[in-house]
Write an enzyme that holds these catalytic residues in place. Structure first.
Site, PDB file in Angstrom:
ATOM      1  N   HIS A 162       0.830  -1.208   0.000  1.00 23.34           N
ATOM      2  CA  HIS A 162       0.000   0.000   0.000  1.00 23.34           C
ATOM      3  C   HIS A 162       0.864   1.258   0.000  1.00 23.34           C
ATOM      4  O   HIS A 162       1.901   1.324   0.680  1.00 23.34           O
ATOM      5  CB  HIS A 162      -1.009   0.004   1.151  1.00 23.34           C
ATOM      6  CG  HIS A 162      -0.430   0.025   2.535  1.00 23.34           C
ATOM      7  ND1 HIS A 162      -0.150   1.191   3.213  1.00 23.34           N
ATOM      8  CD2 HIS A 162      -0.104  -0.980   3.380  1.00 23.34           C
ATOM      9  CE1 HIS A 162       0.315   0.903   4.416  1.00 23.34           C
ATOM     10  NE2 HIS A 162       0.361  -0.408   4.548  1.00 23.34           N
ATOM     11  N   ASP A 174       6.314   1.011   6.734  1.00 23.81           N
ATOM     12  CA  ASP A 174       4.899   0.700   6.557  1.00 23.81           C
ATOM     13  C   ASP A 174       4.222   1.773   5.697  1.00 23.81           C
ATOM     14  O   ASP A 174       3.699   2.740   6.215  1.00 23.81           O
ATOM     15  CB  ASP A 174       4.228   0.623   7.933  1.00 23.81           C
ATOM     16  CG  ASP A 174       2.751   0.293   7.858  1.00 23.81           C
ATOM     17  OD1 ASP A 174       2.321  -0.256   6.837  1.00 23.81           O
ATOM     18  OD2 ASP A 174       2.036   0.607   8.834  1.00 23.81           O
ATOM     19  N   GLU A 209      -4.882   1.512   2.417  1.00 20.42           N
ATOM     20  CA  GLU A 209      -4.933   0.405   3.380  1.00 20.42           C
ATOM     21  C   GLU A 209      -5.178   0.918   4.783  1.00 20.42           C
ATOM     22  O   GLU A 209      -5.965   0.346   5.532  1.00 20.42           O
ATOM     23  CB  GLU A 209      -3.621  -0.380   3.337  1.00 20.42           C
ATOM     24  CG  GLU A 209      -3.655  -1.699   4.133  1.00 20.42           C
ATOM     25  CD  GLU A 209      -3.223  -1.570   5.588  1.00 20.42           C
ATOM     26  OE1 GLU A 209      -3.432  -2.523   6.359  1.00 20.42           O
ATOM     27  OE2 GLU A 209      -2.680  -0.515   5.972  1.00 20.42           O
ATOM     28  N   GLU A 210      -4.533   2.003   5.131  1.00 19.22           N
ATOM     29  CA  GLU A 210      -4.637   2.513   6.494  1.00 19.22           C
ATOM     30  C   GLU A 210      -6.020   3.078   6.798  1.00 19.22           C
ATOM     31  O   GLU A 210      -6.375   3.255   7.965  1.00 19.22           O
ATOM     32  CB  GLU A 210      -3.569   3.588   6.740  1.00 19.22           C
ATOM     33  CG  GLU A 210      -2.128   3.107   6.577  1.00 19.22           C
ATOM     34  CD  GLU A 210      -1.681   2.118   7.632  1.00 19.22           C
ATOM     35  OE1 GLU A 210      -2.503   1.760   8.500  1.00 19.22           O
ATOM     36  OE2 GLU A 210      -0.516   1.694   7.593  1.00 19.22           O
ATOM     37  N   GLU A 236       3.806  -6.354   4.018  1.00 20.80           N
ATOM     38  CA  GLU A 236       3.503  -5.368   5.050  1.00 20.80           C
ATOM     39  C   GLU A 236       4.715  -5.128   5.937  1.00 20.80           C
ATOM     40  O   GLU A 236       5.753  -5.771   5.784  1.00 20.80           O
ATOM     41  CB  GLU A 236       2.324  -5.850   5.910  1.00 20.80           C
ATOM     42  CG  GLU A 236       0.985  -5.266   5.510  1.00 20.80           C
ATOM     43  CD  GLU A 236       0.836  -3.797   5.841  1.00 20.80           C
ATOM     44  OE1 GLU A 236       1.792  -3.192   6.379  1.00 20.80           O
ATOM     45  OE2 GLU A 236      -0.236  -3.241   5.570  1.00 20.80           O
ATOM     46  N   HIS A 309       3.695   2.860  13.147  1.00 18.04           N
ATOM     47  CA  HIS A 309       2.750   3.986  13.154  1.00 18.04           C
ATOM     48  C   HIS A 309       3.245   5.151  14.020  1.00 18.04           C
ATOM     49  O   HIS A 309       2.470   5.822  14.702  1.00 18.04           O
ATOM     50  CB  HIS A 309       1.368   3.540  13.622  1.00 18.04           C
ATOM     51  CG  HIS A 309       0.645   2.692  12.615  1.00 18.04           C
ATOM     52  ND1 HIS A 309      -0.633   2.225  12.815  1.00 18.04           N
ATOM     53  CD2 HIS A 309       1.020   2.225  11.393  1.00 18.04           C
ATOM     54  CE1 HIS A 309      -1.008   1.517  11.767  1.00 18.04           C
ATOM     55  NE2 HIS A 309      -0.026   1.505  10.884  1.00 18.04           N
TER      56      HIS A 309
END
Length: 865
Positions: A162, A174, A209-210, A236, A309
């Site tokens: 993504h 990520d 995706e998030e 991922e 994140h």
């Protein structure tokens, strides 16, 4: 250690003799577990003149996305820039592909590119909460590489990453890393002269995706080539170090395909743990399974997930070799899946869940079926029983009143079981003291293995203390009982269809050899030879260390985001105790080698070590600049009440947050305020932009002082209205279209109570009066979405309004008011960004960089429609 009579060595000398094994086996396992390939810089192999995977190129792609473009949150300008850049890369690959084919007309190669754009909705339940997603004009970039024939395009493997990043992170690992891996695989495949795919590869660069997997949903449900996909490989990252982990494999065919990669890293244990739902985590793979009904592999970088994140998810923090490892494995998979040996045509008829055991053991990746495992483990249990009987020595052959063979073994198994229970109890007693008495929970957080130093002595002390309660057990009996117990449990667990039983088979297998060797090295009645201990402990030490590394890599950082109420201390204590029992299974026979006086002294010494460890850890801070506390901060502008508030929350149970909240109140709230937490439940809509993760938060709500900027009127044209409104009193229903208009606002969310009979989100709304949560994700510049509903009118004495009106709580994020993502254009973020800049600097000074805050400027209100 020989048949000659010898003087019994004491515990210290015996342990010193085994010490080289205690060091070497875990050290080997640790090095093997975290081993990474040497990063490659050159795009072309100087020896073969063929293209090769270049980590430098992958990281260059990741850096451009994460740092040159920046925070690519769905709906932002940066998100659109990321989409445009990846599309540009895809078009460049197509142009290069066409140029190669023109120069070599005989080569069967075709590259096609689609820039998909579409709208849709789907149900997305997570963390035990029911949630609905809707999206408008989101995008995907798709590249299909094939031999150009219809037959070659009939069966395809999908590779997915993504492009977007989440709210508080630039997303280098990520998932810009995976985007770079896919681009690099494309380059190498297209430029390899002799490569012609037997089957197609679909590279999906999904761009949402998030926002809860909207991009993969869009492709799976709306793209014309989606129906040709037979298997999916999802890439991922939840960390920045170590090899990428295969944590989900859903068919035997794909597990066997994965066995072809140069550096496999995964096991049936990780597969079953993730599938159980314990981790409350999810990936795009869910959409491919749900809507395409395909099998596949889910792989992710998981080491050092402290940065998951977080704003420090930067290329500089990605360990050298990580990208090389992932890309080399993906390329090997693609070579195999596009060859004549590919299982893709077979998978066209469907697939069944894997009945397969797989794991890496001393450098070998082993794969065998559940049927083979059942036969193997049962046969091994039978062999264990035979060996136990052959090596049994009657302690009193001249006496007829000796204990029976079976009763003696049962006593040994009871002692081994008591040791495991004692280890768990001992570790959890210390956990309770650290958490509830000393108030020092998560003191081990800043180092993955620090918890072993705290809970290891406690677990060992508890295991040994249990032996004071069970009475005397012969050393040989205890050794044999542990072999039989583990062999029996391996067969039993596998018989129940759980592949993780294999780890007990691995640990107990050397015990057979150890007992047979012992029969030749010792006389009847002698101690168990230390050589037998060395043989028996080799596999548990190595395999157990690998398991411990894998589990702690995931669970220790996870405790920083599972909520204040979660028993983080007890989770980690139990993990250490259980893994410790697996790593050192022969502790029980070893302690029964000596007198009870020695055992008692060992318990006393270990208890003292435990107390010292607790004292040391009680002085430790859980967080440091590279292992930070997560703080969630919202500046809320309520356009209905025209109020403004500051919301601050944490997602961990570490001490100090409430003191920090008090300091924040003194610095940024009104004078003399006494901070108090507010309820976090389904009806706290201030946090709905990150619902349902918000349910894990411990939130505070502060009034803002009457500064000049806070007195300016709130100017956001954010509305929720109803059109096409019709009430059918005879049927007792109301039909209408809810329209959400949100110019300049992204990630909008609405929540309301109603009995919904029909709507355009799905075909199965709950048949009751209930709370509904709907979240939106749309491409940059799109600011309206709507849903059609039919609701049931409520009686006048019911929960809802008798006229069918619905009270809607709505909230969203000001696209220009996210710190630090929008630092470069902070002037456009208004008063929220001014506050965030001040707040962030204050946090850095006050906490020494040990806190990472996500700052969101939110706009919300209430509408009755």
């Amino acid at each position: 250690m020989s048949k000659a009579p010898h003087k019994r060595w004491g515990p210290v000398r015996s342990l010193l003799c085994l010490a080289p094994l205690f060091v070497a086996a875990p050290f080997y396992a640790y090095r093997a577990h975290y081993a990474l390939p040497q990063p490659v810089v050159d795009l072309v192999n100087p020896t073969t003149s063929l293209p090769q995977i270049s980590e430098a190129q992958i990281l260059a792609h990741a850096k451009y996305l994460s740092e040159d473009i920046g925070y690519r949150t769905v709906g932002t300008r940066e998100h659109a820039l990321g989409d445009a850049w990846v599309l540009q890369q895809a078009e460049a690959v197509r142009a290069e592909c066409e140029s190669i084919v023109r120069a070599n007309p005989e080569r069967k190669l075709q590259c096609e590119v689609w820039h998909q754009q579409g709208s849709g909705s789907h149900r997305f339940d997570m963390m035990g909460s029911r949630l609905y997603k809707t999206y408008v004009n989101l995008t995907n970039i798709i590249v299909r590489v094939s031999d150009g024939s219809e037959q070659g395009k009939e069966h395809a493997v999908l590779v997915n990453s993504h492009v977007d990043s989440t709210l508080p992170s630039p997303g280098a690992a990520d998932d810009a890393l995976s985007v770079g891996v896919m681009l690099e695989c494309l380059r190498v495949l297209v430029n390899t002269p002799d490569w012609e795919p037997k089957h197609a590869i679909v590279f999906l660069f999904n761009n949402a995706e998030e926002s809860l997997q909207d991009g993969s949903h869009l492709f799976s449900t709306q793209h014309p080539i989606a129906k040709t996909v037979r298997a999916a490989i999802n890439l991922e990252a939840a960390g920045t170090t170590g090899p990428e982990l295969l944590f989900q494999a859903t068919s035997e065919q794909m597990i066997k395909a994965y066995a072809k990669v140069p550096r496999p890293y995964g096991s049936v244990v990780a597969n079953e743990v993730f599938s159980s739902g314990i981790l409350l985590s999810d990936t795009d793979f869910r959409q491919f399974e749900l809507y395409l009904n395909v099998t596949g592999l889910d792989m992710a970088v998981v080491g050092n997930s402290y940065l998951y994140h977080m704003r420090k998810d930067l290329v500089e923090n990605i360990e050298p070799g990580v990208a090389q490892h992932m890309a080399d494995n993906v390329l090997a998979l693609l070579h195999h899946l596009t060859s004549d040996e590919s299982p893709l045509p077979e998978l066209a008829a469907g697939y069944s869940r894997p009945q397969t055991v797989f794991y890496e053991h001393f450098g070998y990746f082993l794969v065998y079926s559940f049927t083979t495992a059942k036969l193997l483990y049962f046969a091994f249990f039978v062999i264990s029983v035979i060996v136990a009987r052959l090596t049994y020595v009657n302690p009193a052959p001249a006496l007829k009143k000796g204990e029976s063979y079976t009763r003696e073994l049962v006593g040994g198994a009871a002692a081994a079981s008591a040791a495991c229970i004692g280890a768990v109890v001992g570790a959890n007693v210390v956990a309770a003291i650290m958490d509830r008495v000393l108030g020092k929970s998560l003191s081990w957080f800043s180092s993955v293995f620090a918890c072993v130093a705290l809970y290891g002595p406690a677990a060992l002390s508890g295991a040994l203390a249990s032996q004071l309660l069970v009475g005397r057990v012969r050393e040989h009996t205890a050794f044999t009982s542990i072999m039989l117990l583990q062999a029996f449990l391996a067969a039993l667990i596998q018989g129940l269809g759980i592949g993780a039983g294999g780890v007990l088979f691995l640990s107990s297998a050397p015990f057979v050899l150890a007992l047979l060797v012992n029969k030749f090295l010792t006389r009847p009645g002698d101690d168990i030879s230390l050589w037998s201990y060395a043989i028996g402990l080799l596999t548990p030490l190595a395999t157990g260390t690998t398991l411990l590394c894998s589990v702690l890599d995931v669970f220790v950082p996870l405790t920083g985001r599972i909520g204040e109420e979660a028993p983080a201390e007890h989770i980690i204590a139990t993990i250490v105790a259980v893994n410790g029992s697996y790593i050192l299974p022969l502790t029980v026979p070893f302690v029964h080698r000596f007198s009870r006086r020695v055992l008692f002294r060992a318990v006393v010494v270990l208890s003292m070590v435990t107390g010292l460890s607790m004292a040391i850890f009680s002085m430790r801070s859980p967080f440091d600049p590279m292992h930070q506390k997560r703080l969630f901060v919202i500046h809320m502008e309520n356009i209905t009440s025209e109020e403004q508030h500051l919301h601050v929350a944490a997602a961990d149970g570490a001490p100090g947050f409430h003191d920090l909240a008090a300091d924040i109140a003194k610095e940024f709230s009104t004078p003399d305020v006494t901070p108090a937490t507010v309820d976090m439940d389904e009806w706290n809509s201030d946090w709905d932009t990150i619902y349902p993760f918000s349910l894990f938060l411990t939130p505070y709500k502060f009034d803002l002082p009457l500064r000049a900027e806070h007195q300016d009127p709130i100017e956001h044209d954010f509305t929720v209205t109803a059109i096409n409104d019709k009430v059918d009193e005879a049927a007792g229903t109301r039909s209408f279209t809810m329209v959400v208009n949100h110019p300049g606002i992204i990630w909008t969310a609405v929540a309301f109570d109603a009995h919904v009979l029909q709507w355009t989100l799905d075909n199965n709304p709950p048949d009751e009066y209930a709370r509904h949560h709907i979240k939106e994700g749309s491409f940059y510049g799109h600011d309206t979405w709507s849903i059609d509903l039919v609701t049931k009118l409520q009686p006048s004495n019911g929960s809802g309004a008798a006229d069918g009106s619905v009270k809607v709580n709505f909230v969203g994020i000001h696209e220009k008011a996210m710190w630090p993502g929008k630092r470069a254009e902070k002037e456009l973020g208004g008063r929220a960004m001014k506050l965030f800049e001040e707040f962030d600097g204050w946090l850095e000074r006050e906490t020494g960089g040990t806190v990472d805050a996500m700052f969101l400027g939110c706009v919300g209100g209430v509408a009755v429609i």
